[in-house]
Each structure stands twice: as structure tokens, then as C-alpha cells.
Design a protein around this motif. Structure first.
Motif, PDB file in Angstrom:
ATOM      1  N   CYS A 271      53.385  34.252 -76.556  1.00  0.00           N
ATOM      2  CA  CYS A 271      54.744  34.892 -77.278  1.00  0.00           C
ATOM      3  C   CYS A 271      55.761  34.430 -76.294  1.00  0.00           C
ATOM      4  CB  CYS A 271      54.435  36.530 -77.157  1.00  0.00           C
ATOM      5  SG  CYS A 271      52.883  36.847 -78.149  1.00  0.00           S
ATOM      6  N   ALA A 272      55.637  33.512 -75.335  1.00  0.00           N
ATOM      7  CA  ALA A 272      57.018  33.203 -74.936  1.00  0.00           C
ATOM      8  C   ALA A 272      57.666  32.046 -75.606  1.00  0.00           C
ATOM      9  CB  ALA A 272      56.443  32.498 -73.393  1.00  0.00           C
ATOM     10  N   PRO A 273      58.971  32.150 -75.387  1.00  0.00           N
ATOM     11  CA  PRO A 273      59.882  32.935 -74.506  1.00  0.00           C
ATOM     12  C   PRO A 273      60.145  34.335 -75.017  1.00  0.00           C
ATOM     13  CG  PRO A 273      61.209  31.243 -75.661  1.00  0.00           C
ATOM     14  CD  PRO A 273      59.791  31.076 -76.081  1.00  0.00           C
ATOM     15  N   PRO A 274      60.495  35.185 -73.983  1.00  0.00           N
ATOM     16  CA  PRO A 274      60.728  34.983 -72.657  1.00  0.00           C
ATOM     17  C   PRO A 274      59.450  34.680 -71.827  1.00  0.00           C
ATOM     18  CG  PRO A 274      61.254  36.978 -73.135  1.00  0.00           C
ATOM     19  CD  PRO A 274      60.798  36.482 -74.504  1.00  0.00           C
ATOM     20  N   GLU A 275      59.439  34.059 -70.769  1.00  0.00           N
ATOM     21  CA  GLU A 275      58.287  33.806 -69.936  1.00  0.00           C
ATOM     22  C   GLU A 275      58.018  35.136 -69.368  1.00  0.00           C
ATOM     23  OE1 GLU A 275      56.498  31.123 -68.911  1.00  0.00           O
ATOM     24  OE2 GLU A 275      57.343  29.986 -70.552  1.00  0.00           O
ATOM     25  N   PRO A 276      56.705  35.278 -69.102  1.00  0.00           N
ATOM     26  CA  PRO A 276      56.357  36.720 -68.512  1.00  0.00           C
ATOM     27  C   PRO A 276      56.938  36.587 -67.013  1.00  0.00           C
ATOM     28  CG  PRO A 276      54.237  35.326 -68.695  1.00  0.00           C
ATOM     29  CD  PRO A 276      55.518  34.446 -69.420  1.00  0.00           C
ATOM     30  N   CYS A 277      56.844  35.623 -66.445  1.00  0.00           N
ATOM     31  CA  CYS A 277      57.481  35.784 -65.032  1.00  0.00           C
ATOM     32  C   CYS A 277      59.026  36.140 -65.059  1.00  0.00           C
ATOM     33  CB  CYS A 277      57.354  34.198 -64.375  1.00  0.00           C
ATOM     34  SG  CYS A 277      57.479  34.472 -62.492  1.00  0.00           S
ATOM     35  N   GLU A 278      59.815  36.083 -66.024  1.00  0.00           N
ATOM     36  CA  GLU A 278      60.890  36.238 -66.061  1.00  0.00           C
ATOM     37  C   GLU A 278      61.184  37.791 -66.531  1.00  0.00           C
ATOM     38  OE1 GLU A 278      64.888  36.361 -65.981  1.00  0.00           O
ATOM     39  OE2 GLU A 278      63.753  34.627 -65.163  1.00  0.00           O
ATOM     40  N   ILE A 279      60.258  38.071 -67.491  1.00  0.00           N
ATOM     41  CA  ILE A 279      60.057  39.710 -67.582  1.00  0.00           C
ATOM     42  C   ILE A 279      59.700  40.435 -66.135  1.00  0.00           C
ATOM     43  CG2 ILE A 279      58.726  41.530 -68.762  1.00  0.00           C
ATOM     44  CD1 ILE A 279      58.398  39.681 -71.215  1.00  0.00           C
ATOM     45  N   ALA A 280      58.928  39.978 -65.555  1.00  0.00           N
ATOM     46  CA  ALA A 280      58.832  40.561 -64.073  1.00  0.00           C
ATOM     47  C   ALA A 280      59.792  40.633 -63.398  1.00  0.00           C
ATOM     48  CB  ALA A 280      57.453  39.698 -63.432  1.00  0.00           C
ATOM     49  N   ARG A 281      60.670  39.641 -63.374  1.00  0.00           N
ATOM     50  CA  ARG A 281      61.939  39.393 -62.748  1.00  0.00           C
ATOM     51  C   ARG A 281      63.051  40.779 -63.151  1.00  0.00           C
ATOM     52  NH1 ARG A 281      61.450  33.827 -62.931  1.00  0.00           N
ATOM     53  NH2 ARG A 281      60.766  32.743 -60.827  1.00  0.00           N
ATOM     54  N   GLU A 282      62.837  40.614 -64.275  1.00  0.00           N
ATOM     55  CA  GLU A 282      63.795  41.772 -65.214  1.00  0.00           C
ATOM     56  C   GLU A 282      63.412  43.183 -64.764  1.00  0.00           C
ATOM     57  OE1 GLU A 282      63.765  40.762 -69.093  1.00  0.00           O
ATOM     58  OE2 GLU A 282      64.944  38.899 -69.191  1.00  0.00           O
ATOM     59  N   LEU A 283      62.113  43.577 -64.763  1.00  0.00           N
ATOM     60  CA  LEU A 283      61.646  44.901 -64.384  1.00  0.00           C
ATOM     61  C   LEU A 283      61.946  44.882 -63.052  1.00  0.00           C
ATOM     62  CD1 LEU A 283      58.096  44.738 -65.909  1.00  0.00           C
ATOM     63  CD2 LEU A 283      59.879  46.002 -66.493  1.00  0.00           C
ATOM     64  N   ALA A 284      61.954  43.984 -62.028  1.00  0.00           N
ATOM     65  CA  ALA A 284      62.284  44.369 -60.604  1.00  0.00           C
ATOM     66  C   ALA A 284      63.667  44.612 -60.526  1.00  0.00           C
ATOM     67  CB  ALA A 284      61.827  43.022 -59.722  1.00  0.00           C
ATOM     68  N   ALA A 285      64.660  43.786 -61.282  1.00  0.00           N
ATOM     69  CA  ALA A 285      66.084  43.995 -61.361  1.00  0.00           C
ATOM     70  C   ALA A 285      66.568  45.596 -61.644  1.00  0.00           C
ATOM     71  CB  ALA A 285      66.879  42.793 -62.017  1.00  0.00           C
ATOM     72  N   ASP A 286      65.436  45.969 -62.421  1.00  0.00           N
ATOM     73  CA  ASP A 286      65.924  47.521 -63.162  1.00  0.00           C
ATOM     74  C   ASP A 286      65.272  48.421 -61.974  1.00  0.00           C
ATOM     75  OD1 ASP A 286      66.932  46.088 -65.430  1.00  0.00           O
ATOM     76  OD2 ASP A 286      65.346  46.213 -66.670  1.00  0.00           O
ATOM     77  N   GLY A 287      64.729  47.857 -61.102  1.00  0.00           N
ATOM     78  CA  GLY A 287      64.196  49.018 -60.076  1.00  0.00           C
ATOM     79  C   GLY A 287      62.784  49.310 -60.209  1.00  0.00           C
ATOM     80  N   VAL A 288      62.188  48.598 -61.226  1.00  0.00           N
ATOM     81  CA  VAL A 288      60.621  48.958 -61.236  1.00  0.00           C
ATOM     82  C   VAL A 288      59.831  48.223 -60.239  1.00  0.00           C
ATOM     83  CG1 VAL A 288      58.702  48.737 -62.957  1.00  0.00           C
ATOM     84  CG2 VAL A 288      60.985  49.359 -64.063  1.00  0.00           C
ATOM     85  N   ASP A 289      59.300  48.822 -59.514  1.00  0.00           N
ATOM     86  CA  ASP A 289      58.345  48.338 -58.349  1.00  0.00           C
ATOM     87  C   ASP A 289      57.040  48.051 -58.656  1.00  0.00           C
ATOM     88  OD1 ASP A 289      57.427  47.398 -55.846  1.00  0.00           O
ATOM     89  OD2 ASP A 289      57.619  49.400 -54.813  1.00  0.00           O
ATOM     90  N   LEU A 290      56.947  47.081 -59.667  1.00  0.00           N
ATOM     91  CA  LEU A 290      55.577  46.565 -60.078  1.00  0.00           C
ATOM     92  C   LEU A 290      55.103  45.624 -59.104  1.00  0.00           C
ATOM     93  CD1 LEU A 290      54.479  47.217 -62.852  1.00  0.00           C
ATOM     94  CD2 LEU A 290      54.986  45.212 -63.812  1.00  0.00           C
ATOM     95  N   VAL A 291      53.824  45.776 -58.791  1.00  0.00           N
ATOM     96  CA  VAL A 291      53.010  44.751 -58.039  1.00  0.00           C
ATOM     97  C   VAL A 291      51.899  44.371 -58.650  1.00  0.00           C
ATOM     98  CG1 VAL A 291      51.617  44.594 -55.729  1.00  0.00           C
ATOM     99  CG2 VAL A 291      53.651  46.164 -56.072  1.00  0.00           C
ATOM    100  N   VAL A 292      51.892  43.183 -59.398  1.00  0.00           N
ATOM    101  CA  VAL A 292      50.779  42.717 -60.188  1.00  0.00           C
ATOM    102  C   VAL A 292      49.780  41.844 -59.360  1.00  0.00           C
ATOM    103  CG1 VAL A 292      50.331  41.282 -62.168  1.00  0.00           C
ATOM    104  CG2 VAL A 292      52.576  42.724 -62.098  1.00  0.00           C
ATOM    105  N   HIS A 293      48.553  42.081 -59.366  1.00  0.00           N
ATOM    106  CA  HIS A 293      47.557  41.228 -59.055  1.00  0.00           C
ATOM    107  C   HIS A 293      46.856  40.575 -60.298  1.00  0.00           C
ATOM    108  CE1 HIS A 293      47.740  43.360 -54.981  1.00  0.00           C
ATOM    109  NE2 HIS A 293      47.736  44.578 -55.804  1.00  0.00           N
ATOM    110  N   ALA A 294      47.238  39.223 -60.319  1.00  0.00           N
ATOM    111  CA  ALA A 294      46.623  38.610 -61.552  1.00  0.00           C
ATOM    112  C   ALA A 294      45.328  37.893 -61.199  1.00  0.00           C
ATOM    113  CB  ALA A 294      47.811  37.603 -61.729  1.00  0.00           C
ATOM    114  N   VAL A 295      44.416  37.882 -62.353  1.00  0.00           N
ATOM    115  CA  VAL A 295      43.076  37.203 -62.248  1.00  0.00           C
ATOM    116  C   VAL A 295      43.278  36.320 -63.492  1.00  0.00           C
ATOM    117  CG1 VAL A 295      40.874  37.384 -62.253  1.00  0.00           C
ATOM    118  CG2 VAL A 295      42.038  39.382 -61.270  1.00  0.00           C
TER     119      VAL A 295
END
Length: 625
Positions: A162-186
Motif C-alpha cells: 500500500c506504499a506510499p507512504p512507506e511504513p518506515c515513514e509512518i513509524a517516523r511520523e508516529l515518533a514525531a507525534d510522541g508515540v513511543d512505539l517499539v517494533v520488533h519485526a519478524v
């Protein structure tokens, strides 16, 4: 311990020579849960590609369903694990793309584990649609608590369709919004583009990336990665708000507290201290993991200063300093104040209200400007009879008898896994983790331990890590630590002594001529920390988790201890009621409550570290006034 410490570890291309271990180390499932968990969401791929064949037999979705069953079987009762699935509500035709890219279903939020509910829902999945990884991160974040780390275990067999946006960019946006997401990817049988995408998500959020080449591998790694996510450091305590000055300091009694502190900020806290009493106060800040930070831009310190009854400086301070905070390490500073047991004309002696000032200085690129801080406060009454004189001989290690007991470490002091006496204990530590165990020592008892690091995948320069163990006292003050380079070859900590050990706990140890014994003058929980840093190349796909074995000896003879002049609990850090009467423990020695034989055992082997142009620096300095 009153000592300066400046340690630099140089890690080169060659591995240290292995130190023999008594038995092969392998991952084992836990038999008892730790005391607390971080709410965790598992996000599972249900896209159309999961109908494809699995190299180990059957389909990919069937392998994923078996892996979720293994996860559920391995997860302790009550653990807050939720599940979301993407790609099961639409097909994957172009006409369905808009709906398919929003197709993320929450099977269950991160509440107490519902084994039958989760396995039943997973078994009913029929994969069919798109792979909206970015959207799944947003949905998972919405399910997790608003404060603190929000761990997510993400399983995908391909890249985001479904990109764009790239999921890595969405992770960055969440962090910028103060969401302390810690993703362990498999990555489940993924190719290079998906591997890069998933690795980026893990790196941006401070999580981990793990490769599962087939269903058999997924069955092994998914329970382990979920256990890692559950033990994400989560600060705990009763809410308190420190003041910017002595006059406004809140007054706190014995207990565990939770505040926040900003960079270059000072927070003040008051403690009412009876005549003759001793105050133990510590502060712990757990720095989040921030990959890719230059070591020169990664240095932090915590300082505690003591002020007297009129706010005057009592010239007592403790400082702890740490670089590589971005590896995700907790930093603790502790002070022991005995002014109320002394006499004099100033405001820094005798009974009264003392104020402790905590300051955070330093810099770490990517670290939030404000972080939670845990405060631990203990007040010990004066004594009328201090009991036996100090003892200098430390406990010696004994080779544990019987099979080792699997345990799951906690991610913090508050959730440290209790170990019940002498024996061997096994666990698995991920690269980048700092985990905790605890051992109860009452008057007259002592401990000795060593950590054996087992064989793990990864032998190249990119796979080099630093392994460390730290022993803390009941007030979280550091007693001793040791570290070594680790590239997957077996190692033992400490490397130059039979064990890290305490003397039998006695009140007068605090006044011992040997400074190394003074931290062992209080009974209570003693904490063992074990850490394995991220690899030199944080994107290394070959470095695997580290199996460890902790060999523990609890010795000495139980003693009555001192006679206190006022009411006292078994330890200054215990609540008024008996501490942890029902805490689950993993017992390796049913007779451990009795005296233990202390049989010194020398570890064979030596380590050689060669410099090959690449340096890993682990720096730790301590200063006291």
C-alpha cells in the motif's frame, strides 16, 4: 561503592578466546512469569501471499497459525498480549486496493492473555488481501496505552503493498507525534526489499529485526520475540512531582515513586528523617534505544545532591555517567545519607527534613527532552545494638547441581525475575536488551554468581556486541560490574575472577575498612543486571539472540541482625507488610533456605582481544564527593 570507574573497551575483529562452559546453552521456555509486563500487540500478516508454500511444509498461513499457538503456550498467564491481523477482509484486486489498504482487524486488545480466544481466532483466518504494514502500525499504536513504551511484534512475509507512504515513514511520523512505539519485526521468508523495509521500521523505533526463513524458524522465534516485547522497560511508582527548588519540594516517605525529568533540569524531593536514621535514595532513568547515534553525541549523567534543614548545601553528592545511552540502558544514581545519625550545630546533622536534588545533564541525539524517572526511598532507623562486626570474606561460587531452571528476566528493577537460591538458571537475551533478576539476602546471607554467554549466530565484525553484568544493592546502588566483547562465541562474566560476589550481609559492613564491602550492610533484594549491546552493525541480519546461563550460589548463615531503636521492617526497602508473599519464583534448589556450601571454582581460559581498526567504546565514570 566509593570508587572511580573509567573503563574503555576496545573490540577488534578477532573474537576473544572462548571460556569453557559446563554445559551447552540453549533457549528454554519459562516455567514462571515475571512480576510485570508491558502491554504488547502482535500484528500478523494475513495477506494473499500467505497462501503460498512454506519451505518446511504446508502453507505460510498454517505455519503462522502454529507459531501463534507456540506463542500462546509460552506466554505466562495474565500477560497483556493483543492481536491484530491485516489482509483478511478483502481480495487483492486493483479494484479493492482502497479498502484493502485500510484492512486491519483487531482480534483482541492487549488485555490479560485469552489463550482459547487468540488461538481460535487465528485458526479461523483466511488470507486474501493486501499488505498495509504502515496502517497496521497506526492501529496497533491506538490499542496500546497512551504513556510509556508501546511494544509491537510485527510478522510479515513481504513488503507493504500500500506504499506510499512507506511504513518506515509512518513509524517516523508516529515518533514525531510522541508515540513511543517499539517494533520488533519478524521477516517470514522475505526477500531483500521487504527485509530492508522491516529492518528500517525496527531501527527507527528502537526495536529489533529477526529473520525466520521458514515456518519451523517462525515457530521458534515468535514466542521469544514476544517475550522480549513484554519485558520492555516500563517505569513504575506512585506519582510525584519534584519541585525546581528546595522550598517547594514535595515530602516523600519510604516507597517507590515516578516523576519525569528534563535535560539540564533539577528536581527536588524532601524526606523527613528521624534522629539516628539513615536515608537511601536512588533515581533511575531508562533511556530509550535510538539506533545510529554517534558515540560523541551520546553521553548522559545523573547527579544527586543533599540539602539540609534550612536548604543549605550539605556537600554530599553522587554522580553516575554513561555513554552509549542510546543502546537503551537504564542509568541509576544512589545516595546514602547518614547526617541524621550525627551531631553538630549545622542543618546537615540531626533529625529533620532533608532535600535531595536530582539533575540530568548530557546529550543524546534522538532521546526525548523529557523522560520518566523512578525514585526509590528507604529509611532505616538507628540501632541500639549493631550486631556482629563486619565480615570481609566474600561468598565463593559453587558449581550448581541438577538441571538449570528456565526463567524470564524482567526489564526493570520493579519486574526483576526472582531467583530462589543456589542453582543454574537459563534465559535468552536479545541484542540491545538490559534485563534484571533479583535475589533475596537477609542478615548473614551472601551471594556469588557468574554469567555464561552461550553460542549464538554471527561471527563477523558486524556482529560484535558488548556483554555486561552489574550487581546492585537493595537501594539500587552499584556493587560491581564486568563486561566483555561478544561475537557469538561462548564467554563467561566475570572474565578475571571466579564470580561476582557479596560478603555476608551485616549492619557494620557499612563501616568496613574495605570499601568494597560497605554496600552490603542492608538486607533486601539484590539485583543482577545482564545486558548485550546492539551489534556493531545494527542492521546485521546474522547476529542472533544470546542464550545465557546464570550460576548462582546463595550462602552464609542466617543471623538475627541489629537491634533497631525504632520500628523497622525486614529491609528499609520493604513495605510495612511482608514483601512479595506470593511472588512467583523459579527454584533451582529446594533446600536453598539452609546454609549453602561455598566451593570456590576457578574458571579456566583467557581472553585475547585484537584491534583491527574498529573500536566499540563502553564508558562508565563515577564521581563522588
Amino acid at each position: 561503592m566509593a570508587r572511580g570507574l573509567f573503563r574503555v573497551l576496545v573490540v577488534g575483529l578477532a573474537a576473544a578466546l572462548g571460556i569453557a562452559v559446563s554445559a551447552p546453552l540453549a533457549a528454554a521456555q519459562p516455567s514462571a512469569p515475571p512480576a510485570g509486563f508491558a502491554p504488547t500487540m502482535v500484528v500478523l500478516d494475513g495477506s494473499g501471499s500467505m497462501t503460498g508454500p512454506d519451505p518446511s511444509g504446508g502453507t505460510r498461513i498454517a505455519a503462522a497459525q502454529r507459531a501463534v499457538h507456540a506463542l500462546v503456550d509460552a506466554t505466562p498467564d495474565g500477560a497483556p498480549v493483543g492481536l491484530a491481523v491485516y489482509g483478511t477482509g478483502t481480495g487483492n484486486s486493483p479494484a479493492e486496493r482502497e479498502r484493502g489498504c485500510q484492512d486491519v482487524s483487531v482480534v483482541r486488545g492487549p488485555t490479560a492473555l485469552d489463550r482459547a480466544g487468540l488461538t481460535g481466532a487465528v485458526d479461523a483466518l483466511v488470507p486474501s488481501g493486501y499488505t498495509p504494514i504502515g496502517r497496521s502500525l497506526q492501529v496497533a499504536a491506538e490499542q496500546l496505552p497512551g504513556d510509556g513504551p508501546r511494544p509491537v511484534v510485527l510478522v510479515s512475509d513481504g513488503e507493504d503493498t500500500c506504499a506510499p507512504p512507506e511504513p518506515c515513514e509512518i513509524a517516523r511520523e508516529l515518533a514525531a507525534d510522541g508515540v513511543d512505539l517499539v517494533v520488533h519485526a519478524v521477516g517470514f521468508g522475505v526477500e531483500d526489499p521487504a527485509r530492508a523495509q522491516l529492518s528500517c521500521i525496527a531501527q527507527v523505533t528502537g526495536g529489533t529485526y529477526t529473520e525466520a526463513l521458514d515456518g519451523a524458524a517462525l515457530n521458534r522465534v515468535l514466542p521469544r520475540i514476544t517475550a522480549t516485547a513484554l519485558r520492555t522497560y516500563s517505569a513504575t511508582g506512585t506519582a510525584i512531582a519534584g519541585a525546581p527548588d528546595v522550598a517547594g519540594a514535595p515530602v516523600a516517605g519510604p516507597g517507590q515513586y515516578l516523576d519525569t525529568i528534563g535535560q539540564s533540569e533539577t528536581r527536588h524531593y524532601g524526606v523527613d528523617v528521624p534522629a539516628g536514621a539513615t536515608v537511601y535514595l536512588s533515581a533511575t532513568v531508562a533511556y530509550p534505544r535510538v539506533p545510529g547515534v554517534n558515540v560523541l553525541d551520546d553521553f548522559n549523567s545523573l547527579t544527586l545532591r543533599t540539602h539540609g534543614r534550612a536548604g543549605e548545601d550539605c556537600h554530599g553528592f553522587e554522580t553516575e555517567q554513561q555513554n552509549r545511552s542510546s543502546d537503551g540502558v537504564p542509568l541509576t544514581v544512589a545516595t546514602t545519607w547518614t547526617g541524621a545519625a550525627e551531631t553538630g550545630d549545622g542543618g546537615c546533622t540531626g533529625a529533620g527534613r532533608y532535600t535531595f536534588a536530582l539533575q540530568w545533564d548530557g546529550v543524546s541525539a534522538g532521546v526525548p527532552a523529557r523522560l520518566p524517572v523512578e525514585l526509590s526511598i528507604g529509611v532505616e532507623p538507628g540501632v541500639s545494638d549493631p550486631g556482629p562486626p563486619e565480615v570481609l570474606p566474600a561468598a565463593g561460587p559453587a558449581d550448581p547441581a541438577g538441571a538449570p531452571v528456565p526463567v524470564v528476566a524482567g526489564a526493570s528493577f520493579a519486574t526483576a525475575a526472582p531467583l530462589d537460591g543456589s542453582g543454574g538458571y537459563t534465559d535468552v537475551v536479545q541484542r540491545g536488551e538490559f534485563v534484571f533478576y533479583r535475589v533475596r539476602l537477609d542478615w548473614g546471607r551472601a551471594l556469588a554468581y557468574r554469567v555464561q554467554l552461550g553460542e549464538a549466530p554471527g561471527r563477523g565484525l558486524a556482529d560484535l556486541s558488548v556483554a555486561r553484568t552489574v550487581l546492585y544493592g537493595p537501594g539500587r546502588e552499584e556493587i560491581e560490574q564486568d563486561f566483555t566483547s561478544y561475537n557469538g562465541e561462548p564467554q563467561t562474566l566475570p572474565g578475571s575472577a571466579p564470580a561476582i560476589a557479596t560478603a555476608p550481609v551485616r549492619y557494620l559492613n557499612r563501616d568496613a575498612g574495605d570499601a568494597a564491602v560497605r554496600t552490603q550492610g542492608v538486607p533486601g533484594w539484590y539485583y543482577i543486571g545482564v545486558a548485550v549491546s546492539p551489534t556493531h552493525d545494527e542492521d546485521s541480519p546474522t547476529a542472533g539472540p544470546v542464550p545465557i546461563r546464570l550460576d548462582l550460589t546463595v550462602g552464609g548463615l542466617a543471623e538475627p541482625g541489629p537491634v533497631y531503636a525504632g520500628p523497622a521492617t525486614a529491609s528499609p526497602f520493604d513495605p510495612a507488610a511482608p514483601a512479595d508473599p506470593a511472588a512467583p519464583v523459579a527454584s533451582a534448589d529446594p533446600a536453598a533456605a539452609g546454609p549453602s556450601l561455598l566451593v570456590p571454582a576457578l574458571l579456566a581460559g583467557a581472553a585475547v582481544v585484537l584491534v583491527a581498526g574498529v573500536l566499540l567504546v563502553l564508558l562508565r565514570r563515577r564521581r563522588r564527593g
